[in-house]
Scaffold this motif. Structure first.
Motif, mmCIF file in Angstrom:
data_model
loop_
_atom_site.group_PDB
_atom_site.id
_atom_site.type_symbol
_atom_site.label_atom_id
_atom_site.label_comp_id
_atom_site.label_asym_id
_atom_site.label_seq_id
_atom_site.Cartn_x
_atom_site.Cartn_y
_atom_site.Cartn_z
ATOM 1 N N ALA A 334 5.383 19.837 0.335
ATOM 2 C CA ALA A 334 5.741 18.510 -0.165
ATOM 3 C C ALA A 334 4.600 17.896 -0.966
ATOM 4 N N ALA A 335 3.351 18.139 -0.546
ATOM 5 C CA ALA A 335 2.208 17.616 -1.300
ATOM 6 C C ALA A 335 2.142 18.247 -2.688
ATOM 7 N N VAL A 336 2.411 19.542 -2.772
ATOM 8 C CA VAL A 336 2.454 20.212 -4.073
ATOM 9 C C VAL A 336 3.590 19.628 -4.912
ATOM 10 N N ALA A 337 4.743 19.425 -4.291
ATOM 11 C CA ALA A 337 5.908 18.884 -5.005
ATOM 12 C C ALA A 337 5.667 17.472 -5.517
ATOM 13 N N ASN A 338 4.864 16.698 -4.770
ATOM 14 C CA ASN A 338 4.652 15.282 -5.088
ATOM 15 C C ASN A 338 3.331 15.056 -5.813
ATOM 16 N N ARG A 339 2.987 15.996 -6.699
ATOM 17 C CA ARG A 339 1.818 15.868 -7.578
ATOM 18 C C ARG A 339 0.513 15.699 -6.791
ATOM 19 N N GLY A 340 0.421 16.380 -5.665
ATOM 20 C CA GLY A 340 -0.814 16.383 -4.892
ATOM 21 C C GLY A 340 -0.922 15.293 -3.854
ATOM 22 N N ILE A 341 0.107 14.457 -3.711
ATOM 23 C CA ILE A 341 0.075 13.352 -2.751
ATOM 24 C C ILE A 341 0.994 13.669 -1.576
ATOM 25 N N MET A 342 0.428 13.721 -0.381
ATOM 26 C CA MET A 342 1.215 13.953 0.820
ATOM 27 C C MET A 342 1.652 12.611 1.403
ATOM 28 N N MET A 343 2.950 12.443 1.614
ATOM 29 C CA MET A 343 3.486 11.219 2.194
ATOM 30 C C MET A 343 3.535 11.329 3.719
ATOM 31 N N GLN A 344 3.441 10.185 4.374
ATOM 32 C CA GLN A 344 3.556 10.146 5.823
ATOM 33 C C GLN A 344 4.967 10.575 6.234
ATOM 34 N N PRO A 345 5.114 11.629 7.033
ATOM 35 C CA PRO A 345 6.463 12.034 7.455
ATOM 36 C C PRO A 345 7.026 11.048 8.480
ATOM 37 N N TYR A 346 8.323 10.794 8.390
ATOM 38 C CA TYR A 346 8.943 9.895 9.378
ATOM 39 C C TYR A 346 10.393 10.288 9.610
ATOM 40 N N LEU A 347 10.876 9.949 10.787
ATOM 41 C CA LEU A 347 12.219 10.304 11.227
ATOM 42 C C LEU A 347 13.058 9.072 11.538
ATOM 43 N N VAL A 348 12.430 8.055 12.122
ATOM 44 C CA VAL A 348 13.132 6.804 12.427
ATOM 45 C C VAL A 348 12.928 5.856 11.259
ATOM 46 N N ALA A 349 14.026 5.520 10.576
ATOM 47 C CA ALA A 349 13.935 4.655 9.397
ATOM 48 C C ALA A 349 13.894 3.188 9.785
ATOM 49 N N ARG A 350 14.731 2.812 10.795
ATOM 50 C CA ARG A 350 14.705 1.422 11.239
ATOM 51 C C ARG A 350 15.315 1.299 12.630
ATOM 52 N N THR A 358 17.869 -6.203 11.791
ATOM 53 C CA THR A 358 16.772 -5.242 11.659
ATOM 54 C C THR A 358 15.528 -5.789 12.352
ATOM 55 N N LEU A 359 15.070 -5.067 13.372
ATOM 56 C CA LEU A 359 13.896 -5.482 14.138
ATOM 57 C C LEU A 359 12.623 -4.817 13.618
ATOM 58 N N TRP A 360 12.777 -3.622 13.058
ATOM 59 C CA TRP A 360 11.621 -2.864 12.552
ATOM 60 C C TRP A 360 12.128 -1.897 11.502
ATOM 61 N N GLN A 361 11.342 -1.710 10.468
ATOM 62 C CA GLN A 361 11.716 -0.778 9.407
ATOM 63 C C GLN A 361 10.467 -0.046 8.912
ATOM 64 N N PHE A 362 10.600 1.262 8.741
ATOM 65 C CA PHE A 362 9.469 2.055 8.265
ATOM 66 C C PHE A 362 9.272 1.835 6.771
ATOM 67 N N GLN A 363 8.022 1.691 6.369
ATOM 68 C CA GLN A 363 7.685 1.559 4.955
ATOM 69 C C GLN A 363 6.992 2.839 4.487
ATOM 70 N N PRO A 364 7.641 3.635 3.632
ATOM 71 C CA PRO A 364 7.002 4.875 3.152
ATOM 72 C C PRO A 364 5.622 4.607 2.573
ATOM 73 N N ARG A 365 4.694 5.506 2.887
ATOM 74 C CA ARG A 365 3.320 5.308 2.433
ATOM 75 C C ARG A 365 2.620 6.657 2.283
ATOM 76 N N PRO A 366 1.665 6.739 1.365
ATOM 77 C CA PRO A 366 0.897 7.981 1.212
ATOM 78 C C PRO A 366 0.064 8.242 2.468
ATOM 79 N N LEU A 367 0.013 9.490 2.870
ATOM 80 C CA LEU A 367 -0.811 9.893 3.999
ATOM 81 C C LEU A 367 -2.151 10.434 3.522
ATOM 82 N N GLN A 368 -2.125 11.211 2.434
ATOM 83 C CA GLN A 368 -3.346 11.864 1.976
ATOM 84 C C GLN A 368 -3.193 12.305 0.521
#
Length: 461
Positions: A334-350, A358-368
Motif C-alpha cells: 500500500a505504501a508503494v501504491a500510495n506514492r511512498g506514504i503508508m496510511m494508518q490501517p483501520y477497521l472500525v470506521a465509526r 455518531t459518537l466516534w469516527q476514524f479520521q484517515p491519517r498518514p502513518l509513515q
C-alpha cells in the motif's frame, strides 16, 4: 521526642499522599480499562442485562447482532465463518475474541457517560443497549476471499491504500461462531488446523520474494542509478562461502527484469551493496520490528537486529529469520501504491449510539512516509512489468493495469508458502491485496488467481 513525632507525621503524610495519588490514577486513568477487562466478573452480569450493539460492514450489512431466544439474549452471526476472524465471538462459557472482545466497551455501552446511563436503566429493570460498530470491511469480498481459500491454511488482506481502510481480513481455516458450543471440541482439535488463529494478523511467515519491495526501496534510495545498471545472474551468489541460489540462471538483466523474474542474485547483491543498516532502517520505515496500532491484536513483523553478510542476503529475499504477517505485507504494498506514504490501517470506521448518533469516527491519517514518490513509482512500474511478462501473469485483469509481486517462501515444514501482493488499477491504485497460502508452492500459480478475483470483484463494485 517531638522530632520523632514530627518525622512519623511526615512519613505518614507522604504515604497517605502517595496512596491518594495512586487511587486517583486508578480511578481516573485506568478505571475504565480495568472495568472493561474481560477478567472482570461484573462484565458477565452486565452482558446478561444488555442488548449488545450490532456490527455492520461498510454497506450496512449485518455481521453480528443480538436476538432474543426463549427470553434470553443470544448473539447471531449472519456471515458465519467468513466474518469470524474479524468479529470473533462472545460466549458466557468461552469468553470473547475479535471485535467482540476488543470493542466490548462500545458494544455494551460501557464507556464514558453511557456507562452511567445504562447502569441506571439496569437498576430500573429496563433493557440497556450498547452501541453499534460500522466497519470498513466489505462482507461480500470477505466471503469471496474465504471461499477462494477453500479451507486451505492461509490468509487474504485487502485495503484501500489511499485511506488505510481494511476491506478484507480473511483467515482460513475458519469456524462458525453460531455453532461455537457444539463445535468447540472440533475447533480445538489439532486436525482442524487452528481455526481460532487469525492468520491475517497473527500468522508470521517468511515473506519470500515479496520482501524484495523493501530491498528495492533501500537500493533505489541509496543509488538511483541502479535503474540503469546491468546485472549478471549465473544462478547463484557466493556469500562468505555460502551459496544463495536462483531458480535458474537469468544471465544479464536490468533492475526491472530482476523484479519481473524475481532474481535472488540481483536483489541479494543490491542488499549487500546498500548494507545491513540501510536495509534494516528501510524495513523499520515499512513497519518491521514495530507494534501495529490496529483494532485487533497484530503480531509484530520481524527483521533480525544483527545481520552478517549471509543473514543480509537471506533477509533481502524474504528468507532466513525475516517474518511478516499478511497485514504487514499489505501495508508495504500500500505504501508503494500510495506514492511512498503508508496510511494508518483501520477497521472500525465509526461508532453510533442506539439512536443513530455518531459518537466516534476514524479520521484517515498518514502513518509513515516510507520513501519518495519517484522511488515508489519505479518499484510500481517494475511490478506492472511482472504482471505483463514476469512471474505474476496469472494476476492480470482484462482492461485493467495490475502491478504485483510473487513470492514462494521456503520453510522447513513442507512445500513453500505461496505469496502474492498486488495493486489495481496501477495508475491510481484503489485496492491492494496480499495473499498467502501455506505449503502451496509457487505464488504466481496459487496466490495470484485469488488476488485477481478479489481485485476484479472490488473494481466491479
Amino acid at each position: 521526642m517531638r522530632n520523632e513525632v514530627r518525622r512519623l507525621a511526615m512519613v505518614t503524610g507522604a504515604v497517605f499522599l502517595v496512596l491518594v495519588l495512586y487511587l486517583t490514577y486508578v480511578q481516573a486513568v485506568t478505571g475504565e480499562m480495568l472495568y472493561l477487562n474481560p477478567l472482570n466478573p461484573r462484565l458477565a452480569a452486565v452482558e446478561q442485562q444488555t442488548e449488545r450493539g450490532t456490527i455492520y460492514d461498510r454497506s450496512g450489512r449485518i455481521l453480528a447482532r443480538t436476538v432474543t431466544n426463549g427470553g434470553q439474549l443470544r448473539r447471531e452471526y449472519p456471515y458465519g465463518g467468513a466474518a469470524a476472524p474479524v468479529v470473533g465471538y462472545v460466549s458466557p462459557r468461552y469468553g470473547s475474541t475479535g471485535l467482540e472482545a476488543s470493542r466490548d466497551g462500545d458494544l455494551l455501552g460501557l464507556g464514558g457517560w453511557q456507562r452511567f446511563l445504562n447502569e441506571g436503566l439496569r437498576l430500573a429493570g429496563k433493557q440497556a443497549r450498547g452501541n453499534d460498530l460500522h466497519l470498513t470491511l466489505d462482507a461480500d469480498l470477505q466471503r469471496l476471499a474465504t471461499n477462494l481459500l477453500a479451507g486451505r491454511k492461509g490468509a487474504v488482506v485487502a485495503l484501500d491504500p489511499q485511506s488505510g481502510a481494511v476491506l478484507v481480513l480473511a483467515s482460513s481455516p475458519t469456524f462458525d461462531p453460531n455453532r461455537l458450543e457444539e463445535e468447540w471440541s472440533w475447533i480445538n482439535d489439532p486436525a482442524a488446523g487452528s481455526p481460532l488463529l487469525n492468520r491475517a494478523l497473527q500468522g508470521l511467515y517468511p515473506p519470500g520474494s515479496v520482501m524484495k519491495l523493501v530491498t528495492a526501496t533501500a537500493a533505489l534510495e541509496r543509488d538511483p542509478a541502479v535503474l540503469q545498471r546491468q546485472f549478471y545472474c549465473p544462478g547463484y551468489l557466493e556469500v562468505q562461502g555460502w551459496k544463495l541460489t536462483c531458480p535458474r540462471a537469468h544471465g544479464h538483466l536490468d533492475f526491472q527484469e530482476a523484479m519481473m523474474y524475481s532474481c535472488n542474485v540481483t536483489f541479494a547483491t543490491l542488499a549487500l551493496e546498500a548494507g545491513a543498516d540501510k536495509f534494516k532502517s528501510t524495513a523499520a520505515l515499512y513497519g518491521f520490528n514495530k507494534p501495529v496500532n490496529f483494532d485487533l491484536p497484530v503480531k509484530e513483523s520481524q527483521v533480525p537486529a544483527h545481520l552478517d553478510a549471509n543473514g543480509l542476503a537471506e533477509s533481502s529475499i524474504g528468507q532466513g529469520a525475516v517474518l511478516a504477517t499478511p497485514l504487514q505485507m499489505a501495508l508495504v504494498t500500500a505504501a508503494v501504491a500510495n506514492r511512498g506514504i503508508m496510511m494508518q490501517p483501520y477497521l472500525v470506521a465509526r461508532v453510533t449510539s442506539p439512536g443513530g448518533q455518531t459518537l466516534w469516527q476514524f479520521q484517515p491519517r498518514p502513518l509513515q512516509v516510507v520513501t519518495g514518490a519517484a522511488v515508489a513509482e519505479e518499484i510500481k512500474n517494475a511490478m506492472v512489468a511482472t504482471v505483463k511478462g514476469g512471474t505474476a501473469t496469472a494476476a492480470a485483469l482484462p482492461g485493467v493495469q495490475v502491478a504485483a509481486k510473487t513470492g514462494s517462501a521456503q520453510n522447513p515444514r513442507g512445500l513453500a508458502h505461496a505469496w502474492l501482493v498486488a495493486m489495481a488499477p496501477a495508475e491510481n491504485p484503489t485496492i491492494v491485496v496480499a495473499v498467502v497460502v501455506e505449503n502451496a508452492g509457487a505464488g504466481g500459480v496459487v496466490a495470484a488467481p485469488i488476488a485477481r478475483e478479489i481485485m476484479a470483484a472490488a473494481l466491479r463494485r
